[in-house]
Design an enzyme around this catalytic site. Structure first.
Site, PDB file in Angstrom:
ATOM      1  N   GLY A  48       0.814  -1.218   0.000  1.00  0.00           N
ATOM      2  CA  GLY A  48       0.000   0.000   0.000  1.00  0.00           C
ATOM      3  C   GLY A  48       0.843   1.262   0.000  1.00  0.00           C
ATOM      4  O   GLY A  48       0.566   2.210  -0.737  1.00  0.00           O
ATOM      5  N   CYS A  49       1.871   1.270   0.812  1.00  0.00           N
ATOM      6  CA  CYS A  49       2.731   2.456   0.908  1.00  0.00           C
ATOM      7  C   CYS A  49       3.545   2.661  -0.365  1.00  0.00           C
ATOM      8  O   CYS A  49       3.816   3.797  -0.755  1.00  0.00           O
ATOM      9  CB  CYS A  49       3.634   2.360   2.130  1.00  0.00           C
TER      10      CYS A  49
END
Length: 157
Positions: A48-49
């Protein structure tokens, strides 16, 4: 823990000094007179990051054209940030807030819920800070995917 103070539009953005991915000190006050997008993310090199960082990287030119400098901040160590920046070819600074002081000052650390379980952690959050150091936009608990586009729409970029 969820009672951490949340910043709102018009609040003074808390100043801080932390190290960037190269171990050099960076202060928010260094950017007085400029607009800043400061985004908080939980951990470098996670799916996600990584998606979020790449979205910001892909949108750097529109942000720069609108006068914004993008800064990412996480609890990661400087060395992990450097690896993340190099592996993803990121063209903006990543800041290390290992003691979470900056996260807490911005209200970007607190109670989270995942699959019914409560725990304390980084709240994915993004702030637009104006030239005078005031919060122009405060977004808490944003999604890793799609929020850069939403941010551009909210800022009219």
């Amino acid at each position: 823990m969820s009672d951490e103070k949340k910043l709102t539009v018009g609040d003074e953005a808390p100043n801080f000094t932390v190290e960037n991915q190269d171990g050099k000190p960076v202060s928010l006050s260094d950017y007085r007179g400029q607009k800043v997008i400061l985004y908080f993310y939980p951990a470098a090199s996670t799916p996600g990051c990584t998606k979020e960082a790449c979205d910001f990287n892909d949108n750097l030119n529109p942000f720069k054209s609108a006068g914004y400098t993008v800064l990412g901040i996480s609890p990661d160590a400087v060395s992990k940030l450097k690896t993340f920046q190099q592996n993803q070819d990121l063209n903006f600074e990543l800041l290390s807030d290992a003691d979470l002081e900056v996260h807490k000052a911005f209200g970007a650390y607190g109670l989270k819920k995942l699959y019914g379980r409560e725990y304390t952690g980084v709240l994915r959050s993004t702030f637009a800070i104006d030239e005078t150091g005031k919060v122009a936009l405060a977004l808490y608990n944003v999604k890793a995917t799609g929020h850069v586009l939403m941010l551009r729409k909210l800022l009219g970029i």
